[in-house]
Scaffold this motif. Sequence first.
Motif, PDB file in Angstrom:
ATOM      1  N   PRO A 137       0.837  -1.206   0.000  1.00 20.32           N
ATOM      2  CA  PRO A 137       0.000   0.000   0.000  1.00 20.32           C
ATOM      3  C   PRO A 137       0.870   1.254   0.000  1.00 20.32           C
ATOM      4  N   GLY A 138       0.472   2.217  -0.794  1.00 19.43           N
ATOM      5  CA  GLY A 138       1.202   3.474  -0.863  1.00 19.43           C
ATOM      6  C   GLY A 138       2.299   3.512  -1.900  1.00 19.43           C
ATOM      7  N   GLU A 139       2.712   2.347  -2.433  1.00 15.44           N
ATOM      8  CA  GLU A 139       3.736   2.338  -3.477  1.00 15.44           C
ATOM      9  C   GLU A 139       3.133   2.795  -4.805  1.00 15.44           C
ATOM     10  N   THR A 140       4.023   3.247  -5.692  1.00 17.74           N
ATOM     11  CA  THR A 140       3.585   3.684  -7.018  1.00 17.74           C
ATOM     12  C   THR A 140       3.758   2.550  -8.014  1.00 17.74           C
ATOM     13  N   LEU A 141       2.648   2.141  -8.613  1.00 19.12           N
ATOM     14  CA  LEU A 141       2.629   1.096  -9.625  1.00 19.12           C
ATOM     15  C   LEU A 141       2.392   1.751 -10.978  1.00 19.12           C
ATOM     16  N   VAL A 142       3.287   1.513 -11.937  1.00 23.71           N
ATOM     17  CA  VAL A 142       3.115   2.012 -13.302  1.00 23.71           C
ATOM     18  C   VAL A 142       2.709   0.841 -14.192  1.00 23.71           C
ATOM     19  N   VAL A 143       1.613   1.012 -14.921  1.00 22.64           N
ATOM     20  CA  VAL A 143       1.085  -0.036 -15.793  1.00 22.64           C
ATOM     21  C   VAL A 143       1.072   0.468 -17.227  1.00 22.64           C
ATOM     22  N   THR A 144       1.741  -0.238 -18.137  1.00 21.07           N
ATOM     23  CA  THR A 144       1.644   0.101 -19.555  1.00 21.07           C
ATOM     24  C   THR A 144       0.563  -0.769 -20.210  1.00 21.07           C
ATOM     25  N   GLY A 145       0.039  -0.298 -21.338  1.00 20.40           N
ATOM     26  CA  GLY A 145      -1.075  -1.017 -21.948  1.00 20.40           C
ATOM     27  C   GLY A 145      -2.219  -1.136 -20.969  1.00 20.40           C
ATOM     28  N   GLY A 158      -4.044  -3.494  -8.577  1.00 18.64           N
ATOM     29  CA  GLY A 158      -3.126  -2.587  -7.900  1.00 18.64           C
ATOM     30  C   GLY A 158      -3.857  -1.599  -7.018  1.00 18.64           C
ATOM     31  N   ALA A 159      -4.955  -1.042  -7.519  1.00 17.66           N
ATOM     32  CA  ALA A 159      -5.746  -0.113  -6.716  1.00 17.66           C
ATOM     33  C   ALA A 159      -6.354  -0.823  -5.501  1.00 17.66           C
ATOM     34  N   MET A 161      -5.076  -3.250  -3.919  1.00 14.37           N
ATOM     35  CA  MET A 161      -3.990  -3.521  -2.979  1.00 14.37           C
ATOM     36  C   MET A 161      -3.446  -2.253  -2.329  1.00 14.37           C
ATOM     37  N   GLY A 162      -4.021  -1.107  -2.666  1.00 12.32           N
ATOM     38  CA  GLY A 162      -3.652   0.128  -1.993  1.00 12.32           C
ATOM     39  C   GLY A 162      -2.533   0.913  -2.631  1.00 12.32           C
ATOM     40  N   ALA A 163      -2.147   0.555  -3.856  1.00 14.93           N
ATOM     41  CA  ALA A 163      -1.071   1.269  -4.538  1.00 14.93           C
ATOM     42  C   ALA A 163      -1.591   2.541  -5.190  1.00 14.93           C
ATOM     43  N   LYS A 164      -0.665   3.470  -5.474  1.00 19.50           N
ATOM     44  CA  LYS A 164      -0.968   4.628  -6.321  1.00 19.50           C
ATOM     45  C   LYS A 164      -0.693   4.181  -7.748  1.00 19.50           C
ATOM     46  N   VAL A 165      -1.738   4.089  -8.552  1.00 15.64           N
ATOM     47  CA  VAL A 165      -1.627   3.481  -9.875  1.00 15.64           C
ATOM     48  C   VAL A 165      -1.497   4.558 -10.949  1.00 15.64           C
ATOM     49  N   VAL A 166      -0.421   4.448 -11.744  1.00 18.83           N
ATOM     50  CA  VAL A 166      -0.194   5.325 -12.883  1.00 18.83           C
ATOM     51  C   VAL A 166      -0.470   4.511 -14.141  1.00 18.83           C
ATOM     52  N   GLU A 180     -11.627   4.430 -14.769  1.00 19.43           N
ATOM     53  CA  GLU A 180     -12.801   3.768 -14.193  1.00 19.43           C
ATOM     54  C   GLU A 180     -12.426   2.501 -13.443  1.00 19.43           C
ATOM     55  N   ALA A 181     -11.283   1.893 -13.807  1.00 20.25           N
ATOM     56  CA  ALA A 181     -10.815   0.685 -13.122  1.00 20.25           C
ATOM     57  C   ALA A 181     -10.024   1.010 -11.856  1.00 20.25           C
ATOM     58  N   GLY A 182      -9.760   2.306 -11.605  1.00 21.26           N
ATOM     59  CA  GLY A 182      -9.104   2.679 -10.357  1.00 21.26           C
ATOM     60  C   GLY A 182      -7.797   3.430 -10.488  1.00 21.26           C
ATOM     61  N   ALA A 183      -7.359   3.735 -11.710  1.00 20.20           N
ATOM     62  CA  ALA A 183      -6.086   4.455 -11.878  1.00 20.20           C
ATOM     63  C   ALA A 183      -6.177   5.845 -11.270  1.00 20.20           C
ATOM     64  N   HIS A 184      -5.078   6.270 -10.631  1.00 21.73           N
ATOM     65  CA  HIS A 184      -5.030   7.579  -9.982  1.00 21.73           C
ATOM     66  C   HIS A 184      -4.407   8.648 -10.876  1.00 21.73           C
ATOM     67  N   HIS A 185      -3.495   8.247 -11.758  1.00 18.14           N
ATOM     68  CA  HIS A 185      -2.834   9.177 -12.666  1.00 18.14           C
ATOM     69  C   HIS A 185      -2.858   8.571 -14.066  1.00 18.14           C
TER      70      HIS A 185
END
Length: 323
Positions: A137-145, A158-159, A161-166, A180-185
């Motif tokens: 939780p709190g980590e930054t997860l970057v997802v491509t595609g 990822g959302a 699990m408490g991550a900040k999702v890019v 809509e799936a939970g991405a923050h950035h």
Amino acid sequence: MKCFEIPEKGKNGAIVDRDAPEAQSGQYLIDVTACGLNFADLLMGEGKYQERLPFPLIPGMEVAGVVRAVGKGVDPAAVGQRVAAFCGAGGLAEQVAVPAERCLPVPEDMTDIEAAGFQIAYGTSHVALDHLARLKPGETLVVTGAAGGVGLTAVEIGALMGAKVVACARGADKLRVAQEAGAHHLLDSDTADLRAEIKALGGADVVYDAIGGEQFDAILRATNPGARLLPIGFAGGAVPQIPANYLLVKNLTVFGFYWGGYLKLHPEVVTGSMSTLMSWFAQGRLRPVVSQATPLPQAAQALDDLRARRSTGKVVITVNQSG
């Protein structure tokens, strides 16, 4: 039975009639109602997948359907049950025979179309993020595609699990799906300076990359010390080359991961993961996105859409549908 068959490596597939399979020892014979498509199906047809299968080839790695018959050593009470199955290949057909241990019951509130595209996409993201990367939780997860079949599930999980999702995806429409799936950035992979923008957000702790190529190279240089990298696929066409000195200087970890291989390597991990995912679905915490449900005769067009990355979420082929 009717099936979608690719006659030779690199050739176009077509709907043909073939003898239906029989349930061998330890197998279910399934009347297929839906088959989820994956980028790996394209690679199989081109002879580029890590598992080289003989031609003629019927692609289709995962299906949902009804058990029609069982082989020796399998409880006959399974006949008539709705199941989802990882078959590896052969799913784009009216019937497929699958080892019983690779099948699981479909919950009553899950449609066959949802079930057909659930196992690989959600299973890949959950095992990768939870078991391998140990996303916190709190980590930054970057997802491509991030709007694709597996990428969207990584955003969602990822959302959860408490991550900040890019989320990195092409264009406003796909980014909206990721949001809509939970991405923050949201970062448009066609126009954004991924390295600069991810660094401005604090850098990446975990990278879930389904695209490869230049996107991976840019994000690699925006990782934080101790980051974990998950090269899941190469939909962009170029397999990234990771400089070992960069791994050393930043203390980075790269996880090679193939969900289908874990069925043999660590089946208990896959079983535990799928139990968690089905529980999350039952609780309403997961919302599978299927952008296309295309009848079997149009399978070639659906595969082209997948190749061109025109779809969001999963692309599913419908088979043996009533009504």
